[in-house]
Design an enzyme around this catalytic site. Structure first.
Site, PDB file in Angstrom:
ATOM      1  N   LYS A  76       7.289  -8.812 -27.359  1.00 20.55           N
ATOM      2  CA  LYS A  76       5.992  -8.301 -27.799  1.00 20.55           C
ATOM      3  C   LYS A  76       4.921  -9.082 -27.037  1.00 20.55           C
ATOM      4  CE  LYS A  76       3.210  -7.537 -32.006  1.00 20.55           C
ATOM      5  NZ  LYS A  76       3.124  -7.699 -33.470  1.00 20.55           N
ATOM      6  N   SER A 151       2.019  -3.540 -36.311  1.00 20.77           N
ATOM      7  CA  SER A 151       1.490  -3.694 -34.965  1.00 20.77           C
ATOM      8  C   SER A 151       2.545  -3.760 -33.872  1.00 20.77           C
ATOM      9  CB  SER A 151       0.665  -4.978 -34.908  1.00 20.77           C
ATOM     10  OG  SER A 151       1.493  -6.104 -35.059  1.00 20.77           O
ATOM     11  N   SER A 175       4.196  -5.848 -39.884  1.00 16.81           N
ATOM     12  CA  SER A 175       4.178  -5.433 -38.475  1.00 16.81           C
ATOM     13  C   SER A 175       5.531  -5.384 -37.784  1.00 16.81           C
ATOM     14  CB  SER A 175       3.262  -6.358 -37.671  1.00 16.81           C
ATOM     15  OG  SER A 175       1.921  -5.985 -37.857  1.00 16.81           O
TER      16      SER A 175
END
Lengths: 481, 488, 95
Positions: A76, A151, A175
């Site tokens: 990420k 997210s 997330s």
């Protein structure tokens, strides 16, 4: 090969049926050919990946392999990677190349894993649909125009689309779990403090936790083996022994006590979603688990408490983005105030600005007690709910999200509508306990996730429960077309 | 109207740790800009603080030295404001649970009385970097500020007093006392020219005898005792002028320019920042156990008050000299080293508080920077005490030592021919010769009844005697011989 | 709980974020909605409840006072918007 799990790829590398360079090429090709549809990557590091793959093959040949040596994966874009652009999904860091590694990044390097690139995300991890990224929205592989959740939407979509077998992620209010659910993959948010936060760009320090995303529970366990551990560079990291999370995957579930939180299975839940959870729980009963209802009486206050605490912490955490030492700086600032206010107005997107302003307001003179202090007190009540529940049961189960993947643009007109997406996940971060999302069925062709919540540091137990479920179900093997 | 002055101090004390409070960067002074600012100090994204144990040990030592309660469970807060030398956009500090609770320090005043100044608390925090406003311009020709973050993250304790001082003398006495305490503890190098101690002064006036405090101003960042004294005088006068003209004082922060003896407003209360303090979520509560505190207590060195008493007792110094020498740990150490080599404590004290201190002031040097050490001073004192040199000769030796030409006292005495003649036979011969050449003066002296005048007249023989001895005759012995012969 | 335009403008200055009139209007609505959500907190009985700052009841670990960092100015300033002679540059601050 792209359908294989990390465990399978690791075995293939070990047996020499494939080299890391071959695997890396295959996955890079897939990213190049397929990711135009998903936009799940912000940066693809082809040259570096191939170089790392060659090194990995040499290490394997020399007999210096870990289970991860040569296995491709992605980070990420919130984890700092030395020499590789790290954007956090923001214009503020669109050209930021850190000269240092996050501890998580360094751990994967040490394990010999091959990072293919950095995945898309909501800006500064603030969002539940991946629509707030400066680098454009991510599309869910399960449905055109559907959000992947957020997210960590880029990591979830990339894993679901078989662009990588695994990806790192972070979870501040859901997330990891919500995008895992919406993309039909398996994700784990560990206990707060289990994984180092050093070099992981902060959103809300007391809630943020790095975690794992892959298709199987076993792969999540393999990832956590690399990520978990004490880090002297993170004061909130916990100095506690790290078990081999793969060692206990096959423990029988007989006698496992499952609690169903009354508040999470209320009449506000859609009947279809409730059915999916009940069906999943039935599978567990078949595996020997017992089920009882429990109560988390303060869970309904979790979103309210979260939207004070997280923005308050964020408002300070994001003050460092001031255009002085790194990152975006506005053109021709006429004075210092102008430098600050325009750099931050131009460099941050709307959701980030909203949360900074809410947090600033909640901490400002006259409001601190009513908002911040009150929220911290409610946080203790919520934590106590979980402590009480885990005196009765081993794990809690609930839906991960209230509904499957929604259409892009459907919920981002009003921030509060979007915030309610995290209604089942957010209390877990406030309490700091670990939780997973495991694929548990489909509604209208879209995947749904079962959330499994455990007591502090019970990751091995959660992974075991998820793995056993995946031995008797195949939801996690379904592939979007 | 008669006014009472009310003064409280906030003192920033830089702790003499090797590394910063939250990172392993060196705190050494004087490095090239930003070479001691690492990822944490620069607030790079994702970086996190890890506190330095030594900073806590030093803070605890300070607390114990000022008779304060130690907070066993202290917490860090974030104080939010934007400034280029504050990389994170917040200062990590302590508000609700500072490590040092209420304590006190007794100060001695010029009139011989002592006064207790209460300490409200002292907290640990990080220093900011430095903003340099020299002529730096960007490509557009706009004036720019240069930011050096080497100092960012240096540990500080901020000591906050109660408003217990009533004039500049008391405030300066307190400041000096505190300086003596932190340098004696070894927790601060005390070098004010490098900003190791910085003072903020809160001042208000109230009608004499009134119970109600007036509106106060805060004058920030005074970095010498002299400026502090001047700034207080300046601010008291400024407030008095306003009040006597029927005006009111604005609560504000002021900056004092010591070179021009001017001050101006930096910001008023209305403009004051809303700092939005909240507990720092990157740090956990610091819990200190009994063992840690006891270890700090056992490591406490001798403090100025105890040392002063010892100096009076052990060396027979008077209260005033003992106070001056014991108040500064480096001066105290120098004194004891001097006595070790020079034996004569009173003479050692006179030299250190006289010639040596005068030269320090003239050259604006600290004790540590002085080119003369205790061994040299001691050797000098020994040569004065054993009559090898006169005090006039000793001054010449001291000048040579200070200039650093030659470090050896005896070699200087030889090279400069400063050894005085103390052979009484030789001196007696000279006295006889000189007196035989001055019969009138001898007669005049012997006819004089008034002992005071006689004593004065005795001095009239010294000039010719010193001349006859080429300046090397021991004046004390000359006096003795003269008196014996003339009074005989 | 409503938040006024004036509050928003004040908070935006504190947070150093430039906002124009149109944005203030949008924020008035959005922040108002968020604060309405947050106001559910006032219903909770928190009498004698201690605030919780961290999920784990842990205490701070302290680091030995040893220099572990070396000069990396060149690497850090390579990514800085403006530097000169080793200094970071910001518009002139007048005090």
């Amino acid at each position: 090969m792209h359908n294989k799990s990390v465990a399978e790829l690791s075995r293939a590398l070990e047996q020499g049926t494939v080299s890391s360079v071959e695997l890396t090429r295959q996955f890079l090709d897939r990213i190049r050919n397929e990711d135009g549809k998903y936009n799940s990557f912000i940066t693809v590091t082809e040259d570096q990946a191939l170089a790392d793959a060659r090194t990995a093959d040499e290490q394997r040949a020399a007999g210096n392999a870990t289970p991860w040596t040569g296995v491709p994966f992605a980070h990420k874009d919130i984890f700092c990677t030395n020499g590789v652009r790290t954007t956090c999904g923001s214009k503020m860091l669109a050209n930021f190349v850190p000269p240092y590694d996050a501890t998580v990044t360094a751990n994967f390097r040490k394990a010999g894993a091959v990072c293919l690139g950095k995945t898309n995300m909501d800006e500064f991890a603030m969002g539940s649909s991946n629509e707030s990224s400066h680098f454009g929205p991510v599309t869910n592989p399960w449905g055109e125009k559907r959000v992947p959740g957020g997210s960590s939407g880029g990591s979830a979509a990339a894993v679901a689309a078989r662009l990588v077998p695994a990806a790192t992620a972070t979870d501040t209010g859901g997330s990891i779990r919500q995008p895992a659910a919406l993309c039909g993959i398996t994700g784990l948010k560990p206990t707060y403090g289990r994984v180092s936060r050093y070099g992981m760009i902060a959103f809300a320090s007391s809630l943020d936790q790095g975690g794992t995303m892959a298709r199987t529970a076993e792969d999540n366990a393999m990832m956590l083996n690399v990520m978990a551990g004490f880090d002297p560079k993170d004061s909130t990291s916990v100095d506690r022994e790290v078990p081999d999370y793969t060692a206990t995957l096959n423990e029988p579930l007989k006698g496992l006590k499952i609690g169903l939180p009354r508040e999470y299975l209320s009449d506000q839940l859609s009947p279809a979603m409730e059915q999916q959870v009940r069906d999943a729980v039935k599978e567990y009963e078949k595996l020997g688990a017992t089920v009882k209802e429990v109560s988390l009486p303060h869970a309904k206050l979790a979103i309210a408490a979260y939207y004070v605490i997280a923005p308050a912490e964020a408002s300070a955490n994001l003050s460092r983005f001031d255009g002085v030492r790194y990152g975006y700086r506005c053109d021709d600032p006429k004075d210092l105030m102008d430098l600050y206010t325009r750099t931050r107005a131009e460099g941050f997107g709307n959701e980030v600005k909203r949360r900074i302003l809410v947090g600033t307001y909640a901490l400002s003179a006259g409001y601190f007690d009513a908002y911040y202090l009150k929220a911290q007190k409610v946080r203790r009540l919520i934590q106590q709910d979980f402590v009480n529940a885990f005196q009765e049961v081993d794990v809690l189960m609930s839906p991960t999200s209230p509904s499957p993947a929604f259409i892009q643009g459907e919920k981002n007109t009003d921030p509060v509508t979007m915030y309610l997406e995290d209604v089942f996940t957010i209390a877990i971060n406030l309490a700091g306990v670990p939780a997973m999302s495991v694929p548990a069925g489909f509604i209208d062709g879209l995947p749904v996730g079962l959330q499994i919540i455990g007591d502090y540091f019970s990751e091995a137990r959660l992974l075991n429960a998820a793995h056993q479920f995946q031995q008797v179900t195949d939801w996690h093997q379904r592939e979007p077309n | 109207m008669q006014w009472d002055i009310v003064i409280g101090l906030e003192i920033h004390v830089q702790l003499a740790t090797r590394t910063k409070i939250f990172s392993g960067s060196s705190t050494a002074y004087g490095a090239e800009p930003n070479t001691q600012a690492n990822a944490v100090d620069l607030a790079m994204p994702g970086t996190l603080p890890v506190p330095n144990e030594q900073a806590f040990r030093y803070a605890v030592m300070f607390g114990l030295a000022v008779n304060a309660e130690i907070e066993r469970r202290s917490v860090f807060e974030r104080k939010n404001y934007f400034y280029p030398d504050l990389p994170k956009g917040y200062q990590t500090t302590q508000l609700a649970r500072p490590i040092v609770g209420p304590g006190y320090v007794d100060i001695e005043l010029g009139n011989g009385e002592s006064k207790r100044v209460r300490i409200h608390h002292a907290h640990l925090e990080e220093d900011a970097g430095k903003s340099l406003h020299e002529a730096i311009h960007d490509s557009m020709g706009h004036g720019m500020t240069g930011v050096d973050l080497n100092r960012a993250g240096t540990p500080l304790i901020e000591v906050v007093t109660e408003p217990d001082m009533n004039n500049a003398e008391e405030a300066v006495a307190f400041a000096k006392k505190l300086h003596g305490i932190v340098t004696s503890l070894g927790i601060c190098d005390g070098d004010m020219s490098q900003g190791s101690m910085r003072f903020d002064v809160n001042i208000s006036l109230k009608p004499r005898g009134s119970d109600t405090l007036g509106t106060r101003t805060e004058t920030k960042n005074l970095n010498s005792f002299r400026f502090m004294e001047q700034a207080i005088a300046h601010e008291v006068e400024r407030q008095m002028d306003i009040l006597e003209d029927g005006g009111t004082i604005t609560q504000e922060t002021r900056l004092y320019n010591g070179d021009r003896d001017e001050s101006r407003s930096m910001r008023t209360k209305e403009e004051a920042n809303d700092y939005r303090y909240f507990p720092c979520p990157d740090l956990l509560p610091v819990v200190l156990d009994d063992a840690f505190i006891e270890e700090a207590r056992n490591s406490l060195p001798e403090l100025p008050d105890t040392r002063k008493a010892r100096f009076m007792d052990q060396y027979g110094l008077n209260d005033y000299d003992a106070g001056l020498l014991a108040g500064d740990s480096k001066l105290a150490a120098l004194f004891e080293e001097t006595v070790l080599h020079g034996k004569d404590a009173k003479l050692s004290a006179n030299w250190i508080l006289g010639e040596f201190s005068a030269r320090l002031n003239a050259d604006e040097k600290s004790v540590a920077q002085a080119p003369v050490d205790g061994k040299q001073l001691g050797n000098l004192v020994a040569r004065i005490a054993d009559n090898t040199i006169s005090s006039a000769g000793a001054k010449k030796v001291f000048e040579a030592l200070w200039a650093g030409d030659n470090g050896d006292v005896d070699a200087i005495i030889d090279a400069k021919g400063l050894k005085q003649v103390s052979d009484t036979g030789e001196l007696e011969k000279m006295v006889d010769e000189v007196l035989s050449g001055m019969p009138d003066q001898v007669a005049q002296y012997q006819n004089e009844e008034d002992p005071k005048k006689r004593k004065k007249m005795l001095g009239g023989f010294m000039g010719p005697l010193m001349k006859a001895s080429k300046g090397q005759g021991n004046p004390k012995l000359f006096n003795e011989i003269l008196a014996r012969k003339l009074d005989g | 709980m409503t938040i006024s335009r004036k509050d928003i403008e004040k908070v935006a200055v504190l947070a150093r974020i430039q906002v124009d009139d149109e944005q203030v209007s949008a924020l008035e609505k959005d922040l108002g909605n968020i604060l309405d959500l947050v106001d559910q907190l006032s219903a909770a009985d928190t009498e004698s409840v201690e605030p919780l700052a961290h999920p784990l009841d842990a205490v701070q670990r302290l680091r030995p006072d040893e220099v572990t960092e070396t000069d990396q100015r060149a690497a850090f300033q390579a990514i800085a918007p403006a530097t000169e002679n080793g200094l970071y540059l910001a518009p002139r601050v007048i005090e």
